[in-house]
Motif scaffolding. Structure first.
Motif, mmCIF file in Angstrom:
data_model
loop_
_atom_site.group_PDB
_atom_site.id
_atom_site.type_symbol
_atom_site.label_atom_id
_atom_site.label_comp_id
_atom_site.label_asym_id
_atom_site.label_seq_id
_atom_site.Cartn_x
_atom_site.Cartn_y
_atom_site.Cartn_z
ATOM 1 N N LYS A 187 0.883 -1.314 0.005
ATOM 2 C CA LYS A 187 0.130 0.059 0.019
ATOM 3 C C LYS A 187 0.895 1.306 0.146
ATOM 4 C CE LYS A 187 -3.163 2.236 3.176
ATOM 5 N NZ LYS A 187 -3.546 2.533 4.374
ATOM 6 N N ARG A 188 1.783 1.151 0.948
ATOM 7 C CA ARG A 188 2.622 2.255 0.823
ATOM 8 C C ARG A 188 3.457 2.614 -0.593
ATOM 9 N NH1 ARG A 188 7.376 2.079 5.395
ATOM 10 N NH2 ARG A 188 8.223 4.157 4.337
ATOM 11 N N GLU A 191 0.692 4.123 -2.707
ATOM 12 C CA GLU A 191 0.557 5.450 -2.455
ATOM 13 C C GLU A 191 1.389 6.709 -2.316
ATOM 14 O OE1 GLU A 191 -1.879 5.077 1.169
ATOM 15 O OE2 GLU A 191 -3.703 4.373 -0.270
ATOM 16 N N GLU A 192 2.622 5.945 -1.673
ATOM 17 C CA GLU A 192 3.489 7.072 -1.196
ATOM 18 C C GLU A 192 4.794 7.203 -2.325
ATOM 19 O OE1 GLU A 192 5.289 6.279 2.565
ATOM 20 O OE2 GLU A 192 3.396 6.181 3.472
ATOM 21 N N MET A 193 4.887 5.863 -3.194
ATOM 22 C CA MET A 193 5.833 5.973 -4.216
ATOM 23 C C MET A 193 5.525 5.897 -5.438
ATOM 24 S SD MET A 193 8.692 3.977 -1.654
ATOM 25 C CE MET A 193 7.985 4.360 -0.024
#
Lengths: 583, 309, 209
Positions: A187-188, A191-193
């Motif tokens: 998920k990270r 969403e973040e990368m």
């Protein structure tokens, strides 16, 4: 330009006549999170492999149609270039790790890309930090836990710095805590990368809501492609089980906006409850105090550990069981357990809680250090498995362990012969019972994973044992096969056999078992009917239980939820506002 | 039980060397153990190895090696006097045996058997030390540049080995619960029982190999020339040990050329200490060989040395 | 000082010989991901078989015949690698020693002999392999005794070698008997299983629909 563009892709594995992928048309935009769902044999894995360029390069076979990646046909692209952009993580952590040392494993892909040592050092350091692998970076890979191995496999792929991540059931072999960690990482990354993620997953309650798009597959085709909510409606309409429990419940109501998470479900449920009862707390099963509680077999639902000393009808009786492994780790610390005939018991607990060790004691594979193990009134602790194995069926985690004969039939006959049982008519019955009659002469190794499990189960149940012991039977199998297995075990219990299984799968335990035993660091910490044990737990509760907690206590299974919650939504006053048919 | 012999990282000073250093050091020890016949030199080597084993906290493992060694030593000591006729001091005249001739037992032959046994213990200890000091993965890494694919295969096989043993045990249990008694019945039947076990494991493993291959393929294996990831550091301790090993080797060869450290068993044994030269060379050679242990002592007890090596 | 230190020479020669063989074998193209994984897994399998075979079977090892059969099915190179790696890996766990290189050579030759059988008698089956494996049981012992002889006896006399060989002949016959027994019991299945995977090794020519 879309990232992927697939046109009329049809694919056959070598030597097969049924298409693994049939007429697939698909576009994937950069940065999307795509969840692929479907039963085993639906073509999900083949699609993932096609996206990673492994089909047809690695497999051969026959292929039609085109797959474009960033505008170029994937088969004409340089493998190195593709591997730098698309990374793939597979199902079994045991079968992805190549090197003996953690750091070397991370560097493996980089070596293949021919990078310089400086570049490799930098990337390995970066990924090791990001994934939190620093404490084990010098470790021997064979000694890692399943979760660590899978994290390592993901790290090894991430070190190659792809921007597309294809994951084929990355958590199916892991326990919930490790699975959660992997899913959070994914998920990270999305969403973040900004990674494009294409994931196949069975634990939908943890990731269904994360997906931008869900692809529902069956028979090699994409039968539904759209937002999670849209696909949810379609899935239920098509009678498919591939939804998280909360969504499945509300999709049945055909509400306009189907909740995907516990949070959304609770919100919706609260509106209903408030309008009807002014917020009064409800419950269907309240233990002891509630006279209307569902009757629970056996008088053993007090939550404290108990001795059933006087009860002669116990099939299984563990008394003050202690066990320490030769390396000094104490795994069982005074376990007491009594199970009666016809009970269906699920043993829950985290890794290292002693579940499997207890199961091995039950099967007579280990001798207790202290205490006794009695099965059918016989002391197994001293004499071991020979004493009881005819009455006990044991299914290990890996159904492949059972398959070595040339045909399915011989597999069953093998067990019979070992026990000198000459009545072979039971083989026909078992094959019919397990829907295996048509595979009678097939090599079991040519069957799918679900079928293999059925063969394994049939081969141990052929002696008509009174006790069935299963170690993690739901690992790596899909919703439909799980339901099949659960129902089968329920029938066995109803027929007077005792079923004990160890599982991480709370949903499965809640749905099918009658009694739940929770273990923690070598002890039984909770034991009773599933409503008692799981109803009280916040974290060890099925998704529906979590949703209904405090609002409508005691609901654990889909059936209960349908029974008690559907009426709330059937009120005539708001029928119009809620029951607008989607799709 | 199996992991006992496999390398374990205990974070010790003696495990912190560059694998090439350790390999060269151990190679020098091995060559010396094969070059020297002199009992005194071999005893000193054994003493050195005992110290090193102690320094790597491997006494328990070493005991296992020594037990095997002592049994083999016994065999050597029996075989050697029976076949060797070169000794002059006959202590027992035996009968004539066909093929072997007259069985004369000489003191020299017994003595040579003893020294051969000692050498065997030294050699076993060197390899025991190898297991204790060198991470096989890093040693393999040294060869990866020359023979990448072989190194990779060895790494993969080593990594799969414990898994294989685990699988084997699990499958055996499963079959035992299905009514197979492996330890019962005549040999032919037992082999048949094991055949089932063997089939399951072989088939499952080979299926697994395809999955591993796929994972390798997905990570670009075989897409072109590979490079080798290496993160070894050469510290001053490595240079010092390397220097020590080479100097010891040089001194030993020079000594042997001068006749110091050689030893003849037949027809009559040399004196244990033939002259001052023997002792001088012994001291020189072992001073150089003790370098890693001295460094270890300095590392442990002296902050200054610790910071410099 | 005795002029010729055969123990040293033969050990070092073994190391060089095995290193050279491995290098030559891997430089020839065609070791893709599948081949590498398969060889490694088979080697791990054989190593495990060599290590854990317990008392139950009188230490008969179900391993050497499989190396031979690997060569028979997959060819000389796979046979050599699986063979050479078997003692290397198992010795990591049961005791590495100066004997390792020579063991590697012997086992490697077992694998290659399987391929030679296939080459010389294309229609041979597992029965031929039984004979080969039985022979290797003794041959392996004889070659390894050569090493023991060189390293541990001096002066080198034929009698010495004979005595060492005679001391080991009971072990050798046990090994040969084990090979015979296992190859007879498992040979046919093993060839079948390995052939099944051999077919999967080469990616078939792609057809476009």
């Amino acid at each position: 330009m879309p990232l992927y563009k697939i046109e009329n892709l049809t694919y056959y594995y070598p030597d097969t006549t049924t298409a693994a992928l049939e007429d697939i048309n698909l576009e994937i935009e950069a940065g999307e999170f795509i969840l692929v769902v479907g039963g085993s044999g639906s073509g999900k894995s083949s699609l993932a492999r096609a996206l990673a360029g492994l089909i047809p390069d690695f497999y051969g076979g026959r292929i039609g149609g085109k797959t474009y990646f960033q505008g170029d046909e994937i088969r004409t692209q340089d493998r190195r270039k593709l591997a730098r952009q698309v990374g793939m993580v597979f199902q079994d952590p045991e079968k992805q790790i190549v090197q003996t040392q953690v750091e070397a494993e991370i560097a493996f892909g980089l070596e293949n890309l021919g990078l310089t040592n400086e570049e490799m050092l930098r990337r390995v350091a970066e990924v090791t930090c990001f994934m939190g692998l620093t404490p084990i970076r010098g470790g021997f890979t064979a000694n890692l836990s399943g979760g660590q191995k899978q994290k390592l496999a993901l790290a090894a792929v991430l070190a190659m710095q792809p921007h597309v991540l294809v994951l084929d059931e990355p958590t199916s072999q892991l326990d919930p805590a490790a699975a959660e960690e992997i899913l959070n990482l994914v998920k990270r990354l999305n969403e973040e990368m900004g990674f494009t993620v294409i994931m196949i997953e069975q634990r939908l309650e943890r990731c269904y809501h994360l997906a931008d798009r869900v692809l529902l597959m069956a028979g090699g085709k994409i039968i539904c492609d759209g937002s999670a909510r849209a696909v949810a409606g379609h899935t239920i309409a098509g009678g498919q089980p591939f939804l998280p429990p909360v969504t499945r419940l509300f999709a049945g109501l055909q509400a306009t906006s189907i909740p995907l998470t516990v949070k959304e479900g609770r919100k919706l449920l609260r509106t209903r409850l408030n309008t009807k009862d002014g917020g009064e707390e409800r419950h269907i099963v309240k233990t002891a105090s509630n006279p209307g509680a569902t009757p629970i077999r056996a008088a053993c639902c007090s939550s404290s550990p108990h001795f059933a000393g006087t009860n002669r009808g116990n099939v299984v009786r563990l008394k003050n069981l202690w066990f320490t492994y030769p390396d000094g780790t104490e795994v069982l610390e005074g376990v007491n357990l009594a199970v009666d005939e016809g009970e269906f018991v699920a043993v829950l607990g985290e890794n290292g809680a002693g579940k499997s060790t207890m199961l091995r004691q039950l099967a007579g594979l280990l001798q207790p250090d202290r205490g006794t193990v009695e099965i059918f009134g016989r002391d197994v602790g001293k004499k071991g498995y020979r004493e009881i194995r005819r009455q006990v069926a044991y299914l290990s985690q890996n159904p492949n362990d059972y398959l070595f004969q040339d045909t399915v039939e011989e597999e069953l006959l093998f067990t019979l012969e070992n026990f000198h049982m000459s009545d072979t008519t039971i083989v026909d019955k078992m094959l019919a019972r397990f829907n295996l009659a048509r595979y009678r002469r097939t090599n079991p190794r040519d069957l799918s994973s679900g079928e293999r499990q059925r063969v394994a189960l049939a081969s141990v149940l052929v002696t008509s044992p009174g006790l069935i012991i299963l170690d993690e039977p739901t690992r790596g199998i899909d919703y439909r096969l799980k339901a099949e297995l659960g129902r089968f075990l329920q029938q066995q219990a109803a027929a007077g056999r005792t079923v004990i299984l160890v599982t991480h799968d709370v949903e499965f335990a809640a749905e099918y078992a009658a009694r739940v035993v929770m273990m923690f660091s070598g002890r039984v910490v909770s034991d009773g009917s599933k409503h008692d044990v799981l109803g009280k737990s916040v974290f060890y509760a099925p998704q529906l239980g979590k949703m209904c907690r405090g609002l409508y206590d005691g609901i654990l299974t889909l059936q209960e939820a349908q029974q008690h919650i559907y009426p709330l939504f059937a009120g005539p006053t708001d029928r119009d506002e809620i029951l607008e048919v989607s799709l | 039980m199996l992991e006992k012999l496999y390398y374990q990282d205990k974070g010790l000073f003696l495990q912190s060397f560059h694998p090439a250093t350790v390999l060269l050091y151990l190679l020098v020890l091995l060559v010396l153990s094969l070059l020297y016949d002199h009992p005194l030199y071999l005893l000193c080597l054994l003493f050195l190895l005992a110290c090193l084993v102690k320094g790597t906290e491997g006494m328990a493992v070493w005991e296992g090696f020594l037990k095997i060694g002592l049994i083999m030593m016994l065999v050597l000591m029996v075989v050697n006097p029976l076949v060797i006729r070169s000794g002059a001091t006959i202590i027992w005249q035996g009968p004539v045996v066909p093929l072997l001739g007259r069985l004369d037992i000489s003191l020299e032959a017994i003595y040579f058997g003893l020294v051969s046994g000692l050498r065997l213990l030294v050699i076993l200890s060197i390899f025991c030390l190898y297991n204790l000091m060198v991470n096989p993965d890093q040693a393999l890494n040294l060869f990866a540049r020359a023979a990448g694919k072989s190194a990779l295969m060895v790494a993969l096989a080593t990594r799969m080995f414990p898994t294989m043993v685990r699988d084997l045990k699990r499958i055996k249990e499963v079959m035992e619960l299905r009514g197979v008694d492996f330890e019962q019945g005549p040999l032919g039947q037992r082999v048949k029982k094991y055949a089932g076990l063997y089939n399951v494991l072989l088939f499952s493993s080979l299926e697994g190999s395809l999955e591993i291959a796929e994972s390798m393929q997905a990570r670009a294996y075989g897409s072109g020339r590979r490079t080798v990831y290496s993160r070894h550091l050469l510290r001053p301790r490595d240079y010092m040990t390397l220097g020590g090993s080479l100097l010891a080797m040089f001194a030993a060869v020079w000594g042997l050329a001068q006749g110091c450290g050689g030893f003849n068993f037949y027809p009559v044994m040399d004196d244990l200490i033939a002259g001052r030269g023997t002792l001088v060379v012994l001291v020189i050679v072992f001073c150089y060989l003790f370098v890693p242990l001295m460094l270890g002592g300095g590392y442990k007890y002296c902050r200054y040395i610790k910071s410099k090596i | 000082m005795t002029g010729t230190n055969w123990g040293l020479y033969i050990t070092i020669a073994g190391v060089f010989f095995v290193a050279l063989l491995m290098l030559l074998m891997e430089k020839r193209a065609g070791l893709g991901a599948r081949q590498v994984a398969l060889i490694a897994i088979l080697a791990a399998f054989c190593a495990a078989g060599r290590t854990v075979t317990g008392v139950a079977l009188l230490f008969l090892q179900p391993t050497m015949f499989l190396v031979g059969i690997t060569g028979f099915v997959f060819g000389a190179r796979a046979g050599f690698f699986v063979g050479a790696m078997t003692p290397l890996i198992s010795n990591l766990f049961i005791g590495m020693g100066p004997w390792t290189p020579w063991q590697m050579i012997c086992w490697g030759l077992v694998g290659m002999s399987g391929a030679a059988v296939r080459f010389l008698f294309p229609r041979a089956g597992y029965k031929t392999m039984i004979i080969i494996c039985f022979g290797w049981g003794f041959l392996y012992g004889a070659v390894m005794d050569l090493w023991h002889w060189c390293v541990f006896t001096r002066p080198l006399t034929f009698n010495g070698y004979f005595l060492i060989w005679a001391a080991g002949v009971s072990f050798d016959s046990l090994r040969a008997a084990g090979n015979l027994l296992f190859c007879a019991a498992l040979g046919r299945q093993s060839i079948k299983i390995l052939n099944y995977f051999h077919k999967k090794m080469d990616v078939r020519y792609l057809e476009n629909l």
